[in-house]
Write a protein that holds these residues in place. Structure first.
Motif, PDB file in Angstrom:
ATOM      1  N   VAL A  33     -53.282 -23.050 -34.334  1.00 58.56           N
ATOM      2  CA  VAL A  33     -52.199 -23.818 -33.821  1.00 58.56           C
ATOM      3  C   VAL A  33     -51.167 -23.480 -34.434  1.00 58.56           C
ATOM      4  O   VAL A  33     -50.144 -23.315 -33.738  1.00 58.56           O
ATOM      5  CB  VAL A  33     -52.779 -25.403 -33.616  1.00 58.56           C
ATOM      6  CG1 VAL A  33     -51.331 -26.042 -33.107  1.00 58.56           C
ATOM      7  CG2 VAL A  33     -53.963 -25.513 -32.550  1.00 58.56           C
ATOM      8  N   SER A  88     -58.170 -25.797 -28.727  1.00 58.88           N
ATOM      9  CA  SER A  88     -58.480 -27.395 -29.388  1.00 58.88           C
ATOM     10  C   SER A  88     -59.431 -27.949 -28.340  1.00 58.88           C
ATOM     11  O   SER A  88     -59.860 -29.077 -28.806  1.00 58.88           O
ATOM     12  CB  SER A  88     -57.137 -27.856 -29.560  1.00 58.88           C
ATOM     13  OG  SER A  88     -56.229 -27.119 -30.408  1.00 58.88           O
ATOM     14  N   GLU A 121     -56.472 -26.334 -36.307  1.00 59.57           N
ATOM     15  CA  GLU A 121     -55.085 -26.709 -36.317  1.00 59.57           C
ATOM     16  C   GLU A 121     -54.364 -26.041 -37.511  1.00 59.57           C
ATOM     17  O   GLU A 121     -53.127 -25.491 -37.000  1.00 59.57           O
ATOM     18  CB  GLU A 121     -54.898 -28.218 -36.517  1.00 59.57           C
ATOM     19  CG  GLU A 121     -53.619 -28.882 -36.760  1.00 59.57           C
ATOM     20  CD  GLU A 121     -52.834 -28.875 -35.623  1.00 59.57           C
ATOM     21  OE1 GLU A 121     -51.555 -28.897 -35.681  1.00 59.57           O
ATOM     22  OE2 GLU A 121     -53.281 -28.992 -34.490  1.00 59.57           O
ATOM     23  N   ILE A 181     -53.183 -23.308 -26.911  1.00 57.35           N
ATOM     24  CA  ILE A 181     -53.622 -24.370 -27.840  1.00 57.35           C
ATOM     25  C   ILE A 181     -54.436 -25.282 -26.981  1.00 57.35           C
ATOM     26  O   ILE A 181     -55.591 -25.821 -27.646  1.00 57.35           O
ATOM     27  CB  ILE A 181     -52.321 -25.156 -28.244  1.00 57.35           C
ATOM     28  CG1 ILE A 181     -51.390 -24.468 -28.996  1.00 57.35           C
ATOM     29  CG2 ILE A 181     -52.608 -26.494 -28.791  1.00 57.35           C
ATOM     30  CD1 ILE A 181     -52.028 -23.685 -30.075  1.00 57.35           C
TER      31      ILE A 181
END
Length: 217
Positions: free
Chosen positions: A145, A173, A141, A169
């Motif tokens: 991200v 993720s 993150e 993403i």
């Protein structure tokens, strides 16, 4: 040789045995994290082996978009450098949990030895997996991200950028993280089995010496 001296030898032999088992645990855990798991986290030797980079470039090509490979490299380098710093804390969890079993061992009969069974790893591996997943998720993150939009060139269309961003993403993720954790799980299971066997061998060696050495009789 009097009985008191024999008991001293026996106690020393037992302490050496415990220390040997603790050393086996330590070496096994170091090998697990500093060799096996590190190989999954550090930069691959070839670009073609870099799952994130290959996927991002493939997505960009699919959307007929050029992304800045050098910026992507920097983002991935930062991610890997950070995630690797968590390895010592993961090692500590495994060593401390299994160490409790070893140090608390007290034989009730002559043939008793330290044993590690598969069930001894269940709670530990659940705790370890949760910790590793949490740590890696946070770093993904923070390092990927939040920075992935930097790989886009200034002339990219906003609509295209949004679609590409979301797909990148989603991959890193979800799909990538899941695959990485599965690979780590496999490495852990293999090393658990190796450790179980290593501890058993230490026990066999301990009993053999105990039963056959004239100093311990």
């Amino acid at each position: 040789m009097n009985q008191e001296t024999i008991e001293d030898f026996r106690q020393k032999h037992f302490e050496n045995y415990k220390n040997a088992v603790l050393e086996t645990l330590k070496n096994n855990t170091i090998s697990l994290f500093d060799d096996d798991i590190l190989s999954l986290l550090k930069k691959p030797p070839l670009d073609s082996m870099d799952a994130i980079k290959c996927k991002f470039l493939e997505l960009a090509k699919r959307h007929k978009t050029i992304i800045q490979a050098d910026v992507l490299d920097k983002i991935l380098d930062d991610y890997r450098k950070k995630v690797i710093t968590y390895i010592p804390s993961w090692k500590k969890i495994r060593i401390e949990e299994l160490q409790k079993i070893i140090t608390s061992f007290s034989p009730k009969k002559e043939s008793d030895v330290i044993k590690l069974n598969k069930k001894d790893f269940t709670a530990l591996n659940r705790k370890l997996k949760k910790k590793i997943k949490s740590d890696i998720s946070v770093i993904i993150e923070k390092k990927i991200v939040k920075n992935v939009n930097l790989v886009f060139t200034k002339d990219i269309e906003e609509k295209n950028a949004n679609v590409l961003f979301n797909e990148m993403i989603k991959f890193v993720s979800s799909t990538f993280l899941k695959q990485l954790l599965e690979s780590i799980d496999f490495k852990v299971i293999v090393k658990d089995t190796t450790l179980i066997n290593g501890v058993r061998e230490q026990g066999e060696r301990y009993l053999f010496t105990k039963m056959n050495s004239y100093l311990l009789k």
